[in-house]
Design a protein around this motif. Structure first.
Motif, PDB file in Angstrom:
ATOM      1  N   ARG A   1       0.977  -1.281  -0.024  1.00 35.34           N
ATOM      2  CA  ARG A   1       0.084   0.046   0.027  1.00 35.34           C
ATOM      3  C   ARG A   1       0.957   1.254  -0.093  1.00 35.34           C
ATOM      4  N   THR A   2       0.339   2.496  -0.168  1.00 34.73           N
ATOM      5  CA  THR A   2       1.123   3.484  -0.093  1.00 34.73           C
ATOM      6  C   THR A   2       1.360   3.978   1.169  1.00 34.73           C
ATOM      7  N   PHE A   3       2.655   3.815   1.543  1.00 31.68           N
ATOM      8  CA  PHE A   3       3.174   4.267   2.831  1.00 31.68           C
ATOM      9  C   PHE A   3       3.584   5.793   2.648  1.00 31.68           C
ATOM     10  N   SER A   4       3.165   6.709   2.099  1.00 35.90           N
ATOM     11  CA  SER A   4       3.909   8.048   1.910  1.00 35.90           C
ATOM     12  C   SER A   4       4.189   8.678   2.997  1.00 35.90           C
ATOM     13  N   ARG A   5       3.052   8.876   3.986  1.00 29.91           N
ATOM     14  CA  ARG A   5       3.317   9.353   5.324  1.00 29.91           C
ATOM     15  C   ARG A   5       2.797   8.335   6.298  1.00 29.91           C
ATOM     16  N   TYR A   6       3.709   7.953   7.279  1.00 30.60           N
ATOM     17  CA  TYR A   6       3.552   6.837   8.043  1.00 30.60           C
ATOM     18  C   TYR A   6       4.242   6.989   9.321  1.00 30.60           C
ATOM     19  N   ALA A   7       3.833   6.472  10.533  1.00 32.63           N
ATOM     20  CA  ALA A   7       4.498   6.436  11.768  1.00 32.63           C
ATOM     21  C   ALA A   7       4.961   4.909  11.857  1.00 32.63           C
ATOM     22  N   ALA A   8       6.039   4.329  12.442  1.00 35.90           N
ATOM     23  CA  ALA A   8       6.207   3.118  12.575  1.00 35.90           C
ATOM     24  C   ALA A   8       7.228   2.838  13.863  1.00 35.90           C
ATOM     25  N   ALA A   9       7.349   1.808  14.287  1.00 33.63           N
ATOM     26  CA  ALA A   9       7.882   1.402  15.467  1.00 33.63           C
ATOM     27  C   ALA A   9       8.690  -0.128  15.460  1.00 33.63           C
ATOM     28  N   TRP A  10       9.526  -0.363  16.635  1.00 32.98           N
ATOM     29  CA  TRP A  10      10.144  -1.470  16.706  1.00 32.98           C
ATOM     30  C   TRP A  10       9.503  -1.889  17.920  1.00 32.98           C
ATOM     31  N   PHE A  11       8.983  -2.949  18.161  1.00 32.40           N
ATOM     32  CA  PHE A  11       8.580  -3.772  19.307  1.00 32.40           C
ATOM     33  C   PHE A  11       9.398  -5.178  19.673  1.00 32.40           C
ATOM     34  N   ARG A  12       9.623  -5.537  20.989  1.00 33.33           N
ATOM     35  CA  ARG A  12      10.097  -6.837  21.060  1.00 33.33           C
ATOM     36  C   ARG A  12       9.590  -7.465  22.346  1.00 33.33           C
ATOM     37  N   GLN A  13       9.664  -8.963  22.011  1.00 37.01           N
ATOM     38  CA  GLN A  13       9.026  -9.970  22.924  1.00 37.01           C
ATOM     39  C   GLN A  13      10.053 -10.922  23.450  1.00 37.01           C
ATOM     40  N   ALA A  14      10.377 -10.807  24.590  1.00 35.38           N
ATOM     41  CA  ALA A  14      11.306 -11.939  25.254  1.00 35.38           C
ATOM     42  C   ALA A  14      10.707 -12.902  25.656  1.00 35.38           C
ATOM     43  N   PRO A  15      11.070 -14.182  25.835  1.00 30.38           N
ATOM     44  CA  PRO A  15      10.302 -15.424  26.365  1.00 30.38           C
ATOM     45  C   PRO A  15       9.781 -15.015  27.762  1.00 30.38           C
ATOM     46  N   GLY A  16       8.333 -15.251  27.913  1.00 27.94           N
ATOM     47  CA  GLY A  16       7.840 -14.924  29.273  1.00 27.94           C
ATOM     48  C   GLY A  16       7.523 -13.466  29.592  1.00 27.94           C
ATOM     49  N   LYS A  17       7.811 -12.704  28.694  1.00 26.36           N
ATOM     50  CA  LYS A  17       7.612 -11.384  28.839  1.00 26.36           C
ATOM     51  C   LYS A  17       6.579 -10.662  28.299  1.00 26.36           C
ATOM     52  N   GLU A  18       5.991  -9.637  28.388  1.00 26.85           N
ATOM     53  CA  GLU A  18       5.081  -8.869  27.492  1.00 26.85           C
ATOM     54  C   GLU A  18       5.887  -8.120  26.548  1.00 26.85           C
ATOM     55  N   ARG A  19       5.087  -8.016  25.499  1.00 23.64           N
ATOM     56  CA  ARG A  19       5.730  -7.203  24.263  1.00 23.64           C
ATOM     57  C   ARG A  19       5.895  -5.718  24.801  1.00 23.64           C
ATOM     58  N   GLU A  20       7.044  -5.204  24.422  1.00 28.22           N
ATOM     59  CA  GLU A  20       7.396  -3.594  24.776  1.00 28.22           C
ATOM     60  C   GLU A  20       7.640  -2.740  23.466  1.00 28.22           C
ATOM     61  N   ALA A  21       7.559  -1.698  23.535  1.00 30.22           N
ATOM     62  CA  ALA A  21       7.908  -0.820  22.441  1.00 30.22           C
ATOM     63  C   ALA A  21       9.537  -0.496  22.699  1.00 30.22           C
ATOM     64  N   VAL A  22      10.279  -0.618  21.606  1.00 29.61           N
ATOM     65  CA  VAL A  22      11.571  -0.405  21.691  1.00 29.61           C
ATOM     66  C   VAL A  22      12.034   1.024  21.438  1.00 29.61           C
ATOM     67  N   ALA A  23      11.416   1.396  20.039  1.00 24.14           N
ATOM     68  CA  ALA A  23      11.923   2.462  19.456  1.00 24.14           C
ATOM     69  C   ALA A  23      10.610   2.996  18.552  1.00 24.14           C
ATOM     70  N   ALA A  24      10.316   4.253  18.457  1.00 22.51           N
ATOM     71  CA  ALA A  24       9.315   4.456  17.371  1.00 22.51           C
ATOM     72  C   ALA A  24       9.887   5.826  16.703  1.00 22.51           C
ATOM     73  N   ILE A  25       9.179   6.310  15.389  1.00 27.68           N
ATOM     74  CA  ILE A  25       9.483   7.170  14.571  1.00 27.68           C
ATOM     75  C   ILE A  25       8.085   7.722  14.155  1.00 27.68           C
ATOM     76  N   ALA A  26       7.861   8.883  14.624  1.00 25.28           N
ATOM     77  CA  ALA A  26       6.659   9.461  14.051  1.00 25.28           C
ATOM     78  C   ALA A  26       6.566   9.969  12.374  1.00 25.28           C
ATOM     79  N   TRP A  27       5.545  10.523  12.046  1.00 23.21           N
ATOM     80  CA  TRP A  27       5.611  10.977  10.512  1.00 23.21           C
ATOM     81  C   TRP A  27       6.327  12.112  10.345  1.00 23.21           C
ATOM     82  N   SER A  28       6.576  12.503  11.473  1.00 23.03           N
ATOM     83  CA  SER A  28       7.356  14.166  11.545  1.00 23.03           C
ATOM     84  C   SER A  28       8.864  13.764  11.579  1.00 23.03           C
TER      85      SER A  28
END
Length: 128
Positions: free
Chosen positions: A27-54
């Motif tokens: 699809r067209t990702f001309s303007r978008y925000a994105a992030a990296w999440f991670r999940q270790a065994p036995g742990k909840e998924r957490e946000a590692v880093a994010a970048i806003a459309w700005s």
């Protein structure tokens, strides 16, 4: 149908570097925000880093100064440069994206609920 595909995971030693990539397509990702999440065994998924459309970036405290999130809009790619890796960075890493534009907010962009598009994940294992 949007598709996100991570690459670059693998096994590293304590103190090494890895770079994760995420290719966005379908699809067209001309303007978008994105992030990296991670999940270790036995742990909840957490946000590692994010970048806003700005271009504003956000990092969880444990990776500040070590990880860098970036994007190449011409190639529709998202990156996570991970330096000085530690065993506690071991996890499955996921990239996520949203085309919903909003004000820059770390609370918003680090909440996995706000991302409708996800990759399948790539394993990062750091040994001591």
């Amino acid at each position: 149908q949007a598709q996100l595909a991570e690459s670059g995971g693998g096994t590293a030693q304590d103190g090494d570097s890895l770079r994760l990539s995420c290719a966005l397509s379908g699809r067209t990702f001309s303007r978008y925000a994105a992030a990296w999440f991670r999940q270790a065994p036995g742990k909840e998924r957490e946000a590692v880093a994010a970048i806003a459309w700005s271009g504003s970036t956000y990092y969880t405290d444990s990776v500040k100064g070590r990880f860098t999130i970036s994007r190449d809009d011409a190639l529709n790619k998202l990156y996570l440069q991970m330096n000085v890796l530690k065993p506690e960075d071991t996890a499955v890493y996921y990239c996520a994206a949203t085309t919903v534009l909003t004000i820059d907010s770390s609370t918003y962009y680090t909440n996995d609920y706000n991302y409708p598009y996800w990759g399948q994940g790539t394993q990062v294992t750091v040994s001591s």
